[in-house]
Design a protein around this motif. Structure first.
Motif, PDB file in Angstrom:
ATOM      1  N   LEU A   1     -17.952  77.804  26.122  1.00 26.45           N
ATOM      2  CA  LEU A   1     -19.250  77.274  25.705  1.00 26.45           C
ATOM      3  C   LEU A   1     -19.302  75.749  25.764  1.00 26.45           C
ATOM      4  O   LEU A   1     -20.374  75.174  25.903  1.00 26.45           O
ATOM      5  CB  LEU A   1     -19.605  77.782  24.305  1.00 26.45           C
ATOM      6  N   LYS A   2     -18.155  75.102  25.690  1.00 27.71           N
ATOM      7  CA  LYS A   2     -18.123  73.649  25.882  1.00 27.71           C
ATOM      8  C   LYS A   2     -18.462  73.294  27.325  1.00 27.71           C
ATOM      9  O   LYS A   2     -19.060  72.255  27.594  1.00 27.71           O
ATOM     10  CB  LYS A   2     -16.764  73.079  25.495  1.00 27.71           C
TER      11      LYS A   2
ATOM     12  N   TYR B   1     -20.181  75.595  29.509  1.00 32.03           N
ATOM     13  CA  TYR B   1     -21.459  76.235  29.829  1.00 32.03           C
ATOM     14  C   TYR B   1     -22.112  76.658  28.510  1.00 32.03           C
ATOM     15  O   TYR B   1     -21.877  77.758  28.015  1.00 32.03           O
ATOM     16  CB  TYR B   1     -21.252  77.459  30.726  1.00 32.03           C
ATOM     17  N   ALA B   2     -22.911  75.780  27.951  1.00 30.66           N
ATOM     18  CA  ALA B   2     -23.434  75.947  26.590  1.00 30.66           C
ATOM     19  C   ALA B   2     -24.224  77.238  26.372  1.00 30.66           C
ATOM     20  O   ALA B   2     -24.262  77.753  25.262  1.00 30.66           O
ATOM     21  CB  ALA B   2     -24.301  74.756  26.204  1.00 30.66           C
ATOM     22  N   GLU B   3     -24.828  77.772  27.404  1.00 33.17           N
ATOM     23  CA  GLU B   3     -25.633  78.981  27.244  1.00 33.17           C
ATOM     24  C   GLU B   3     -25.061  80.163  28.019  1.00 33.17           C
ATOM     25  O   GLU B   3     -25.799  81.010  28.506  1.00 33.17           O
ATOM     26  CB  GLU B   3     -27.085  78.702  27.654  1.00 33.17           C
TER      27      GLU B   3
ATOM     28  N   ARG C   1     -28.742  83.798  20.495  1.00 28.40           N
ATOM     29  CA  ARG C   1     -28.637  82.855  21.626  1.00 28.40           C
ATOM     30  C   ARG C   1     -28.280  83.576  22.915  1.00 28.40           C
ATOM     31  O   ARG C   1     -28.805  83.263  23.986  1.00 28.40           O
ATOM     32  CB  ARG C   1     -27.591  81.777  21.342  1.00 28.40           C
TER      33      ARG C   1
ATOM     34  N   SER D   1     -30.557  83.564  26.175  1.00 24.98           N
ATOM     35  CA  SER D   1     -29.948  82.987  27.365  1.00 24.98           C
ATOM     36  C   SER D   1     -30.077  83.924  28.567  1.00 24.98           C
ATOM     37  O   SER D   1     -30.291  83.489  29.688  1.00 24.98           O
ATOM     38  CB  SER D   1     -28.468  82.685  27.097  1.00 24.98           C
TER      39      SER D   1
END
Length: 90
Positions: free
Chosen positions: A48-49, A51-53, A80, A84
Motif C-alpha cells: 500500500l505504500k 500502490y495506495a489503492e 476502501r 478502489s
C-alpha cells in the motif's frame, strides 16, 4: 520499452510490478492462513505504500484486521477495497 497494464481504476502499472505485487499478495495470504498475521500485515502495508489503492492489499488487510479483533479498521480497509475496485469481490 516497458510493458504497462492499465488497471480498472485507470492507474497504469508496469507489468513486472503487477506480477511482483500479485506474488506478494499470495505470500501474505499464505502467511495469514498459517496465522502469521503480523508478517502478512507487513506485506500488505508495504504494497500500500507503493500502490495506495491496491484493492487486493486493502481487502487482505481488512480480513487481517477482522481476524485480530480490529473491526473498525477492518471496515475501513474493506470499504476502501470495494471503492478502489467495485467490480471485484477481492
Amino acid at each position: 520499452m516497458k510493458r504497462v497494464v492499465k488497471q480498472e481504476s485507470g492507474i497504469k502499472v508496469p507489468l513486472g510490478a503487477l506480477k511482483d505485487s500479485k506474488s506478494k499478495i499470495m505470500r501474505a495470504e499464505n502467511l495469514r492462513l498459517k496465522r502469521d498475521f503480523n508478517a502478512a500485515e507487513d506485506i500488505c502495508i508495504q504494497l500500500l505504500k507503493q500502490y495506495a489503492e491496491y484493492a487486493a492489499a486493502l481487502h487482505l488487510l481488512g480480513i487481517l484486521c477482522s481476524q485480530t479483533g480490529r473491526t473498525r479498521d477492518a471496515i475501513g480497509y474493506l470499504t476502501r477495497a470495494s471503492v478502489s475496485n467495485p467490480r471485484s469481490w477481492q
